[in-house]
Design a protein around this motif. Structure first.
Motif, mmCIF file in Angstrom:
data_model
loop_
_atom_site.group_PDB
_atom_site.id
_atom_site.type_symbol
_atom_site.label_atom_id
_atom_site.label_comp_id
_atom_site.label_asym_id
_atom_site.label_seq_id
_atom_site.Cartn_x
_atom_site.Cartn_y
_atom_site.Cartn_z
ATOM 1 N N ARG A 41 10.057 -21.038 114.619
ATOM 2 C CA ARG A 41 9.061 -21.733 115.435
ATOM 3 C C ARG A 41 8.156 -22.593 114.560
ATOM 4 N N HIS A 42 7.778 -22.057 113.403
ATOM 5 C CA HIS A 42 6.913 -22.808 112.490
ATOM 6 C C HIS A 42 7.616 -24.073 111.996
ATOM 7 N N GLU A 43 8.899 -23.963 111.678
ATOM 8 C CA GLU A 43 9.643 -25.126 111.192
ATOM 9 C C GLU A 43 9.800 -26.183 112.277
ATOM 10 N N VAL A 44 10.027 -25.738 113.507
ATOM 11 C CA VAL A 44 10.118 -26.700 114.618
ATOM 12 C C VAL A 44 8.779 -27.410 114.802
ATOM 13 N N ALA A 45 7.680 -26.653 114.722
ATOM 14 C CA ALA A 45 6.354 -27.253 114.870
ATOM 15 C C ALA A 45 6.097 -28.294 113.775
ATOM 16 N N THR A 46 6.533 -28.008 112.556
ATOM 17 C CA THR A 46 6.364 -28.957 111.448
ATOM 18 C C THR A 46 7.135 -30.249 111.715
ATOM 19 N N LEU A 47 8.363 -30.136 112.197
ATOM 20 C CA LEU A 47 9.154 -31.329 112.518
ATOM 21 C C LEU A 47 8.499 -32.154 113.611
ATOM 22 N N VAL A 48 7.977 -31.493 114.623
ATOM 23 C CA VAL A 48 7.326 -32.216 115.725
ATOM 24 C C VAL A 48 6.110 -32.977 115.210
ATOM 25 N N ARG A 49 5.312 -32.326 114.354
ATOM 26 C CA ARG A 49 4.123 -33.000 113.818
ATOM 27 C C ARG A 49 4.497 -34.222 112.985
ATOM 28 N N ARG A 50 5.569 -34.102 112.205
ATOM 29 C CA ARG A 50 5.924 -35.201 111.297
ATOM 30 C C ARG A 50 6.652 -36.345 111.988
ATOM 31 N N PHE A 51 7.547 -35.997 112.922
ATOM 32 C CA PHE A 51 8.433 -37.034 113.453
ATOM 33 C C PHE A 51 8.395 -37.180 114.974
ATOM 34 N N GLY A 52 7.680 -36.276 115.670
ATOM 35 C CA GLY A 52 7.724 -36.314 117.133
ATOM 36 C C GLY A 52 6.914 -37.421 117.753
ATOM 37 N N GLY A 53 5.919 -37.928 117.049
ATOM 38 C CA GLY A 53 5.134 -39.033 117.587
ATOM 39 C C GLY A 53 4.061 -38.615 118.565
ATOM 40 N N GLU B 88 1.185 -25.523 122.844
ATOM 41 C CA GLU B 88 1.910 -24.331 122.387
ATOM 42 C C GLU B 88 3.005 -23.946 123.381
ATOM 43 N N ASP B 89 2.710 -24.104 124.683
ATOM 44 C CA ASP B 89 3.719 -23.774 125.697
ATOM 45 C C ASP B 89 4.924 -24.705 125.591
ATOM 46 N N ASP B 90 4.666 -26.000 125.355
ATOM 47 C CA ASP B 90 5.774 -26.950 125.215
ATOM 48 C C ASP B 90 6.592 -26.648 123.960
ATOM 49 N N LEU B 91 5.904 -26.240 122.909
ATOM 50 C CA LEU B 91 6.614 -25.875 121.685
ATOM 51 C C LEU B 91 7.510 -24.659 121.940
ATOM 52 N N ASP B 92 6.976 -23.664 122.644
ATOM 53 C CA ASP B 92 7.784 -22.488 122.981
ATOM 54 C C ASP B 92 8.994 -22.894 123.813
ATOM 55 N N HIS B 93 8.788 -23.831 124.718
ATOM 56 C CA HIS B 93 9.890 -24.288 125.570
ATOM 57 C C HIS B 93 10.972 -24.968 124.720
ATOM 58 N N LEU B 94 10.552 -25.789 123.780
ATOM 59 C CA LEU B 94 11.506 -26.486 122.917
ATOM 60 C C LEU B 94 12.286 -25.496 122.054
ATOM 61 N N VAL B 95 11.586 -24.528 121.477
ATOM 62 C CA VAL B 95 12.257 -23.529 120.644
ATOM 63 C C VAL B 95 13.223 -22.704 121.491
ATOM 64 N N GLY B 96 12.789 -22.341 122.711
ATOM 65 C CA GLY B 96 13.648 -21.544 123.572
ATOM 66 C C GLY B 96 14.893 -22.289 124.004
#
Length: 675
Positions: A129-141, A146-154
């Motif tokens: 989850r932490h790695e996905v959050a890092t990618l979103v911050r750097r490249f997601g725009g 937090e709920d959307d992040l959980d949804h993406l990871v799931g």
């Protein structure tokens, strides 16, 4: 690194690529000579591997990491055999790394046993989850919640390719939250990726197998064969798992699996495109398989997915009672949620089940509503759950729960007994338990014995019903003056609760009440109070349950507390009792008469305190030592008597004080001023 392609799927090309790569890393190797050997006619591959390449590496490459990428494209057995020999004879400090989508046919088990292999599999490569959050911050725009992040990871389950794809697409979205909610296996980029990178490389029969089984949230080989019409699902699943093809094992023995979420969705999209008319048939096959295996909830879900609501209701009607009496009320409640209120309200069989589940869950209004719906809709003949008819179902409901008062409860129980005469039916037992309890509540104790005895002797029953019959008969025999029989029946009820793992069911409170009544008759008032308070705590956790067992417990507890002299505690119970009686329309005369007697005793002068029991000198000597940490053997030594003598004195002390343990004896003795 050697990037392998399908053209290298032969020994000459395969080893030529390896020699070329090693020669670039170690220029001192005679790569040209080895290559000429490989390209000679006939090719001398074994010599190159066994005598040439291994020796050259050992001489000229003190340290080397040789990486073979896309090894899954190599299928020739001779290539695998040669590589296995190569691996077994590698010089020290030389390592081989294989990047592959499938387990290679190499001696992996032996290397695992000897510790000569390090494996990185799908789970190890999954993004956290932490790695996905890092990618979103750097490249997601866009920042996301937090709920959307959980949804993406799931949704992606950390699958790196899909995480990267989702993050890249996220940067171009005006509404990132809405995009992430929509992102799934039907996304055209996901579909394209899987089609190009995965599915296109599989044979047509395997693609069809994957698509047809994608309707299953979880599956076994036999279920897949039943649904997909295959006979080799076990070997297909084994091959898919070895190929790391988005197959997730759900247990340690590899019996149940599921597909990766996005992969499964994409397969369903392919099924709709390629075989648009087959999905309902697949769901019907799955429903039939699950029913044969006893997985009723799954059978109902697949019947509804097939559009066959009639079959789903039939499954519910046939199986709900067995689940409820096995203590699986929550399971049946889940089945009803799957069906939905609109289907339940259109079918009397489903409505009867819903009425019972509502009553057992404390939803009295819901139970009344569903029972009225069943009567209004009507049904001809016996019901699939074994009830005689809708009339019989209504009688059982009213006779069991008694929401209409004791008079209606007794009359309905009589009807239920008349209509359900098969001793092999669970409803035969339920009807007689209801009649016995109704007669107990109305004060007709002698008449209550027969139906309860019949319930206990029935050929087929469930532990929970047997506990209710034992507990009620214990209450009846106790009030008839048969204290020893009442105690035996209560003890049998408690033993059956423990043996049948019913400690979380409502039956345990019935057994506790019966046990408390028997204890009170034997003079063990403190233990009786404790049991009754426990039973009431359990019943108070669900508001709306049938009030009669609660009223029984409250009345017994009031008598016990009054005998113990706790008049304030008795008055506090009266408020709760009054509220329960107000919920009942009629038929409460017997309960009110018992409460009136307790109230008369409360309004009069308090009884003179009972004097402490007379203890012999030797009993007093033993009692004085009970608060200490001395064992009975040590007490006996101090008093210069045998241990058996001390045990006999202790039992007499317990009996005179109305207790059953050393701690209770000390407490009661202090209350009476004996200590």
């Amino acid at each position: 690194m050697v990037p392998l392609e399908r053209a290298e799927d032969n020994p000459v090309s395969f080893w030529s690529a390896i020699v070329s790569s090693v020669a670039r890393a170690c220029p001192d190797i005679e790569g040209l000579r080895l290559t000429r050997w490989l390209q000679a006619t006939p090719a001398n591959v074994d010599n190159v591997v066994r005598s040439g390449l291994i020796q050259e590496i050992g001489t000229h490459c003190p340290r080397l990491l040789l990486t073979l990428d896309n090894y899954q494209v190599i299928t020739r057995p001779d290539c695998h055999e040669q590589l296995a020999y190569f691996l077994a004879h590698l010089p020290p400090r030389v390592c081989l790394a294989l990047a592959t989508r499938a387990d290679p046919p190499l001696p992996l088990a032996r290397m695992r046993a000897t510790g000569d292999i390090v494996e990185l599999r799908t789970g190890d490569l999954r993004f956290t989850r932490h790695e996905v959050a890092t990618l979103v911050r750097r490249f997601g725009g866009h920042p996301i919640t937090e709920d959307d992040l959980d949804h993406l990871v799931g949704r992606t389950e950390g699958w790196p390719a899909m995480v990267h794809l989702a993050v890249r697409l996220l940067a171009d979205q005006p509404d990132p939250a809405a995009f992430l909610q929509r992102f799934g296996g039907d996304n055209r980029y996901v579909v394209d990726y899987l089609q190009e990178e995965v599915l296109r490389q599989l044979p047509g029969d395997v693609q069809r197998f994957l698509a047809r089984t994608s309707i299953l949230p979880r599956f076994t080989a036999r279920l897949c064969d039943a649904v997909a019409g295959t006979t080799n699902a076990a070997s297909l699943l084994t091959g898919l798992e070895r190929s790391n093809l988005f197959l997730v094992p759900l247990d340690s023995v590899r019996a149940w699996y599921r597909y990766h979420y996005l992969f499964g969705q994409a397969l369903q999209e392919q099924l709709v495109r390629n075989e648009p008319d087959v999905e309902a048939t697949l769901h019907r096959e799955a429903s039939a398989w699950y029913e044969r295996g006893g997985y009723t909830g799954d059978a109902i879900a697949h019947a509804l997915a097939a559009g066959d609501a009639e079959r789903a209701v039939g499954l519910l009607a046939r199986h709900w009672a067995h689940q409820v009496y096995q203590g699986e009320l929550a399971t049946v409640r889940g089945w009803l949620r799957i069906l939905g209120e609109h289907r339940i309200s259109a079918n009397p069989l489903a409505a009867i089940c819903a009425a019972w589940v509502a009553a057992l869950s404390g939803d009295r209004l819901g139970g009344h509503r569903w029972l009225a719906a069943a009567e209004r809709l009507g049904h001809q003949g016996p019901l699939p759950d074994g009830m005689h008819s809708v009339r019989g179902a209504v009688a059982l409901y009213q006779g069991t729960f008694g929401f209409g008062g004791a008079s209606e409860m007794l009359a309905a129980a009589h009807v239920a007994v008349e209509l359900h005469g098969d001793p092999c039916s669970v409803w035969y037992v339920q009807a007689r338990v209801a009649l016995g309890y109704s007669r107990y509540l109305s004060g007709d104790l002698r008449a209550a014995v027969q139906p309860l005895a019949q319930a206990m002797e029935a050929a087929v029953t469930f532990p929970v019903l047997h506990v209710l019959a034992l507990s009620t008969l214990s209450l009846v025999t106790g009030e008839l003056g048969r204290a020893a029989q009442a105690a035996d029946l209560a003890a049998a009820a408690r033993e059956l609760v423990a043996a049948s793992d019913l400690t979380d069911s409502g039956a345990v409170s019935s057994a506790q009440v019966a046990s408390a009544a028997a204890l009170a008759q034997q003079g063990h008032l403190l233990r009786a109070r404790h049991e009754l308070e426990q039973a009431l705590r359990m019943r108070r956790t669900i508001i709306g349950l049938s009030p009669w067992p609660t009223l029984t417990a409250l009345t017994l507890l009031a008598r016990v507390m009054l005998t113990l002299g706790d008049r304030a505690g008795v008055r506090a119970l009266f408020d709760e009792t009054t509220d329960l009686l107000a919920m009942l329309p009629a038929g409460t005369d017997q309960v009110r008469a018992g409460l009136a007697e307790i109230e008369r005793r409360l309004s009069g002068p308090p009884p003179p305190p009972a004097g402490p029991p007379r203890l012999t000198d030797r009993e007093q000597a033993v009692l004085r030592r009970l608060p200490s940490s001395l064992s009975l053997r040590e007490v006996a030594a101090q008093l210069f008597v045998t241990v058996n003598t001390v045990k006999s004195h202790t039992r007499l002390i317990y009996r005179k004080l109305g207790v059953s343990s050393r701690a209770e004896a000390v407490q009661r003795a202090r209350e009476l001023g004996l200590l």
